[in-house]
Design a protein around this motif. Structure first.
Motif, PDB file in Angstrom:
ATOM      1  N   TYR A 187       0.811  -1.219   0.102  1.00  0.00           N
ATOM      2  CA  TYR A 187      -0.005  -0.056  -0.071  1.00  0.00           C
ATOM      3  C   TYR A 187       0.928   1.435   0.127  1.00  0.00           C
ATOM      4  CZ  TYR A 187      -3.319  -3.791   1.325  1.00  0.00           C
ATOM      5  OH  TYR A 187      -4.066  -4.396   1.585  1.00  0.00           O
ATOM      6  N   PHE A 188       0.592   2.315  -0.742  1.00  0.00           N
ATOM      7  CA  PHE A 188       1.453   3.264  -0.983  1.00  0.00           C
ATOM      8  C   PHE A 188       0.628   4.617  -0.944  1.00  0.00           C
ATOM      9  CE2 PHE A 188       0.780   4.408  -5.395  1.00  0.00           C
ATOM     10  CZ  PHE A 188       0.276   3.376  -5.870  1.00  0.00           C
ATOM     11  N   ILE A 189       1.495   5.818  -0.471  1.00  0.00           N
ATOM     12  CA  ILE A 189       0.842   6.976  -0.725  1.00  0.00           C
ATOM     13  C   ILE A 189       1.209   7.527  -2.067  1.00  0.00           C
ATOM     14  CG2 ILE A 189       0.863   9.293   0.414  1.00  0.00           C
ATOM     15  CD1 ILE A 189       0.195   6.643   2.453  1.00  0.00           C
ATOM     16  N   VAL A 204      -4.419  -8.237  -7.470  1.00  0.00           N
ATOM     17  CA  VAL A 204      -5.782  -7.748  -7.096  1.00  0.00           C
ATOM     18  C   VAL A 204      -5.571  -6.329  -6.344  1.00  0.00           C
ATOM     19  CG1 VAL A 204      -7.431  -7.915  -5.088  1.00  0.00           C
ATOM     20  CG2 VAL A 204      -7.067  -9.944  -6.431  1.00  0.00           C
ATOM     21  N   VAL A 205      -6.506  -5.321  -6.866  1.00  0.00           N
ATOM     22  CA  VAL A 205      -6.387  -3.948  -6.292  1.00  0.00           C
ATOM     23  C   VAL A 205      -7.525  -3.771  -5.776  1.00  0.00           C
ATOM     24  CG1 VAL A 205      -5.798  -1.820  -7.129  1.00  0.00           C
ATOM     25  CG2 VAL A 205      -5.029  -3.588  -8.518  1.00  0.00           C
ATOM     26  N   PRO A 206      -7.755  -3.441  -4.451  1.00  0.00           N
ATOM     27  CA  PRO A 206      -9.056  -3.062  -3.704  1.00  0.00           C
ATOM     28  C   PRO A 206      -9.002  -1.578  -3.825  1.00  0.00           C
ATOM     29  CG  PRO A 206      -7.191  -3.492  -2.060  1.00  0.00           C
ATOM     30  CD  PRO A 206      -6.444  -3.879  -3.468  1.00  0.00           C
ATOM     31  N   SER A 254     -19.910  -0.471  -0.014  1.00  0.00           N
ATOM     32  CA  SER A 254     -19.388   0.956  -0.063  1.00  0.00           C
ATOM     33  C   SER A 254     -18.750   1.358  -1.185  1.00  0.00           C
ATOM     34  CB  SER A 254     -18.562   0.974   1.286  1.00  0.00           C
ATOM     35  OG  SER A 254     -17.718  -0.158   1.333  1.00  0.00           O
ATOM     36  N   ALA A 255     -19.037   0.917  -2.433  1.00  0.00           N
ATOM     37  CA  ALA A 255     -18.217   1.307  -3.760  1.00  0.00           C
ATOM     38  C   ALA A 255     -18.300   2.595  -3.870  1.00  0.00           C
ATOM     39  CB  ALA A 255     -19.042   0.369  -4.678  1.00  0.00           C
ATOM     40  N   LYS A 256     -19.325   3.400  -3.665  1.00  0.00           N
ATOM     41  CA  LYS A 256     -19.637   4.714  -3.652  1.00  0.00           C
ATOM     42  C   LYS A 256     -20.211   5.244  -2.435  1.00  0.00           C
ATOM     43  CE  LYS A 256     -21.351   7.742  -7.284  1.00  0.00           C
ATOM     44  NZ  LYS A 256     -22.167   7.853  -8.530  1.00  0.00           N
ATOM     45  N   GLU A 297     -23.779  13.538  -3.487  1.00  0.00           N
ATOM     46  CA  GLU A 297     -22.998  13.100  -4.662  1.00  0.00           C
ATOM     47  C   GLU A 297     -21.777  12.286  -4.100  1.00  0.00           C
ATOM     48  OE1 GLU A 297     -23.807  13.649  -7.733  1.00  0.00           O
ATOM     49  OE2 GLU A 297     -25.568  14.765  -6.907  1.00  0.00           O
ATOM     50  N   LYS A 298     -21.056  11.611  -4.791  1.00  0.00           N
ATOM     51  CA  LYS A 298     -19.945  10.767  -4.313  1.00  0.00           C
ATOM     52  C   LYS A 298     -19.088  11.561  -3.404  1.00  0.00           C
ATOM     53  CE  LYS A 298     -15.715  10.123  -6.288  1.00  0.00           C
ATOM     54  NZ  LYS A 298     -14.809   9.786  -6.722  1.00  0.00           N
ATOM     55  N   MET A 299     -18.685  11.156  -2.326  1.00  0.00           N
ATOM     56  CA  MET A 299     -17.670  11.879  -1.459  1.00  0.00           C
ATOM     57  C   MET A 299     -16.346  11.839  -2.105  1.00  0.00           C
ATOM     58  SD  MET A 299     -16.718  11.410   2.575  1.00  0.00           S
ATOM     59  CE  MET A 299     -18.272  11.441   3.251  1.00  0.00           C
ATOM     60  N   SER A 300     -15.776  13.145  -2.203  1.00  0.00           N
ATOM     61  CA  SER A 300     -14.625  13.327  -2.795  1.00  0.00           C
ATOM     62  C   SER A 300     -13.847  14.484  -2.444  1.00  0.00           C
ATOM     63  CB  SER A 300     -14.923  13.570  -4.439  1.00  0.00           C
ATOM     64  OG  SER A 300     -13.791  13.952  -5.097  1.00  0.00           O
TER      65      SER A 300
HETATM   66  P1  TYM Z   1      -8.086   8.491  -4.352  1.00  0.00           P
HETATM   67  O1  TYM Z   1      -6.826   8.955  -3.510  1.00  0.00           O
HETATM   68  O2  TYM Z   1      -8.770   9.297  -5.030  1.00  0.00           O
HETATM   69  O3  TYM Z   1      -8.827   7.443  -3.405  1.00  0.00           O
HETATM   70  C1  TYM Z   1      -8.286   6.252  -2.472  1.00  0.00           C
HETATM   71  C2  TYM Z   1      -9.352   5.211  -2.601  1.00  0.00           C
HETATM   72  O4  TYM Z   1     -10.546   5.601  -1.877  1.00  0.00           O
HETATM   73  C3  TYM Z   1     -11.462   5.340  -2.811  1.00  0.00           C
HETATM   74  N1  TYM Z   1     -12.648   6.333  -2.657  1.00  0.00           N
HETATM   75  C4  TYM Z   1     -13.864   5.923  -2.436  1.00  0.00           C
HETATM   76  N2  TYM Z   1     -14.505   4.993  -2.478  1.00  0.00           N
HETATM   77  C5  TYM Z   1     -15.816   4.666  -2.030  1.00  0.00           C
HETATM   78  N3  TYM Z   1     -16.606   5.921  -2.041  1.00  0.00           N
HETATM   79  C6  TYM Z   1     -16.035   7.276  -2.322  1.00  0.00           C
HETATM   80  N4  TYM Z   1     -16.806   8.077  -2.239  1.00  0.00           N
HETATM   81  C7  TYM Z   1     -14.698   7.239  -2.333  1.00  0.00           C
HETATM   82  N5  TYM Z   1     -13.785   8.074  -2.780  1.00  0.00           N
HETATM   83  C8  TYM Z   1     -12.547   7.499  -3.031  1.00  0.00           C
HETATM   84  C9  TYM Z   1     -10.885   5.390  -4.260  1.00  0.00           C
HETATM   85  O5  TYM Z   1     -11.636   4.559  -5.182  1.00  0.00           O
HETATM   86  C10 TYM Z   1      -9.408   4.837  -3.875  1.00  0.00           C
HETATM   87  O6  TYM Z   1      -9.386   3.325  -4.010  1.00  0.00           O
HETATM   88  N6  TYM Z   1      -5.983   6.984  -8.557  1.00  0.00           N
HETATM   89  C11 TYM Z   1      -5.966   6.704  -7.276  1.00  0.00           C
HETATM   90  C12 TYM Z   1      -4.486   6.596  -6.571  1.00  0.00           C
HETATM   91  C13 TYM Z   1      -3.751   5.463  -7.133  1.00  0.00           C
HETATM   92  C14 TYM Z   1      -4.021   4.182  -7.217  1.00  0.00           C
HETATM   93  C15 TYM Z   1      -2.804   3.489  -7.901  1.00  0.00           C
HETATM   94  C16 TYM Z   1      -5.100   3.179  -6.551  1.00  0.00           C
HETATM   95  C17 TYM Z   1      -2.631   5.881  -7.606  1.00  0.00           C
HETATM   96  N7  TYM Z   1      -2.168   4.536  -8.082  1.00  0.00           N
HETATM   97  C18 TYM Z   1      -2.703   2.167  -8.020  1.00  0.00           C
HETATM   98  C19 TYM Z   1      -4.844   1.866  -6.951  1.00  0.00           C
HETATM   99  C20 TYM Z   1      -3.773   1.230  -7.559  1.00  0.00           C
HETATM  100  C21 TYM Z   1      -6.722   7.749  -6.549  1.00  0.00           C
HETATM  101  O7  TYM Z   1      -6.844   8.826  -6.820  1.00  0.00           O
HETATM  102  O8  TYM Z   1      -7.472   7.391  -5.220  1.00  0.00           O
END
Ligand code: TYM
Length: 319
Positions: free
Chosen positions: A36-38, A139-141, A179-181, A188-191
């Motif tokens: 897992y990475f930042i 697998v990519v969760p 909790s897919a979205k 709206e989708k939390m973002s």
């Molecule tokens: P990021 O930083 O936007 O989000 C991190 C993870 O949280 C999930 N997520 C959500 N899941 C459910 N409901 C939501 N409202 C919601 N908002 C965010 C995202 O799906 C994600 O799993 N591009 C990626 C980061 C990344 C990455 C990767 C992920 C870079 N390289 C390689 C997997 C594999 C991103 O922007 O996630």
């Protein structure tokens, strides 16, 4: 099983990140390989303040550890500490069709919202593909919003394998139905980029304020309401036990309650749910040497694997 996922340090993790992704990281951390990475290189496309990016990256790492990521099982690291990724990204970019990236929804969304268009935003999915392919991840969760990026990663890997022979493992996304979205305070989708999020480690008072301001419809209190599809009910369901969820659902169907009661219940459940993590976070903050050591060890381990895959890819394409 080889598991990998990443989170951008564009802010601090919110409920969507936790329930969509981080919760899965923890469930899968005892797999044969869990990385897992930042994703600080990805975040660079939106954060232009170096000190802020550095601090967010460290804070997000502490957040993951506080939420239960166990460094004795999982490998935690900062993306840019594995420079092999950037080199692999170029090898992939050389064969990635433009059309594949032009179709990416998250890029199109950002353009539509008027965010500045930098090249890195466009090629973002290629860097993400490098992240995934560099560790032979299977697998990519992730949450639902990342599904397309994983599909693009598969397409990029297939294009490379087709041109240069079998080199990369094709990964699959792992998305939770429940909790897919996760919805935000506006339904709206939390973002992080929509300003509708509630952070996991938000101080209690502002957290309560945000919860009490979650948008609702204007139906009268006495009306019976269907819980499914209601974003307040969805948020409550993330935290509550099955029993409490069922009793909340009956309250909805019976009518005669106010949304304020549901919001109070969300606040109480959320506060209790994250309280142990808040405690652990304070302990970690007081022991930053340990945090740096975890990230250093994690990067060293990740680099060994990434170097192996990069060498395989370079040999295959002749550089
Ligand atoms: P990021 O930083 O936007 O989000 C991190 C993870 O949280 C999930 N997520 C959500 N899941 C459910 N409901 C939501 N409202 C919601 N908002 C965010 C995202 O799906 C994600 O799993 N591009 C990626 C980061 C990344 C990455 C990767 C992920 C870079 N390289 C390689 C997997 C594999 C991103 O922007 O996630």
């Amino acid at each position: 099983m080889k598991v990998l996922s990443g989170i951008q340090p564009t802010g601090r993790p919110h409920w969507g990140n936790y329930f969509g992704a981080i919760q899965q990281y923890i469930q899968l951390q005892s797999e044969e390989q869990s990385f897992y990475f930042i994703a600080n290189l990805h975040a660079l496309t939106t954060i232009r303040d170096g000190d802020q990016l550095r601090q967010n990256s460290l804070d997000t790492a502490i957040d993951l550890l506080a939420l239960g990521l166990d460094p004795d099982q999982a490998t935690l690291f900062i993306q840019s500490d594995v420079p092999e990724i950037s080199e692999l990204c170029w090898l992939l970019m050389a064969g990635t069709p433009m059309g594949l990236l032009e179709r990416c929804v998250s890029y199109k969304d950002k353009i539509a919202k008027g965010l500045p268009v930098v090249t890195g935003l466009f090629t973002y999915p290629v860097l993400q593909a490098a992240d995934i392919l560099a560790y032979d991840s299977e697998v990519v969760p992730v949450g639902e919003d990342q599904k397309q990026h994983i599909e693009v990663c598969r397409d990029i890997a297939q294009a490379f394998n087709h041109a240069h022979g079998e080199t990369f493992v094709l990964p699959k996304p792992k998305i939770l139905d429940s909790s897919a979205k996760v919805p935000g305070t506006d339904g709206e989708k939390m973002s992080k980029s929509y300003g509708n999020f509630i952070e996991v480690f938000e101080p209690v008072k502002p957290m309560k304020k945000k919860i009490m301001r979650i948008s609702t419809d204007s139906r009268p209190m006495e009306d019976a309401k269907e819980p499914e599809g209601d974003h307040l009910f969805q948020l409550y369901s993330l935290f509550a036990s099955e029993e409490k969820k069922a009793s909340m659902a009956s309250m909805y169907r019976a009518g005669g309650f106010g949304y304020g009661d549901v919001k109070k219940a969300i606040f109480e459940e959320a506060e209790a749910f994250f309280a142990p993590a808040r405690e652990r976070r304070l302990e970690l903050e007081a022991n930053m040497d340990r945090v740096h050591q975890i990230l250093g060890d994690g990067a060293a381990k990740a680099r060994v694997k990434a170097a192996e895959v990069l060498a395989r890819a370079k040999k295959a394409c002749g550089v």
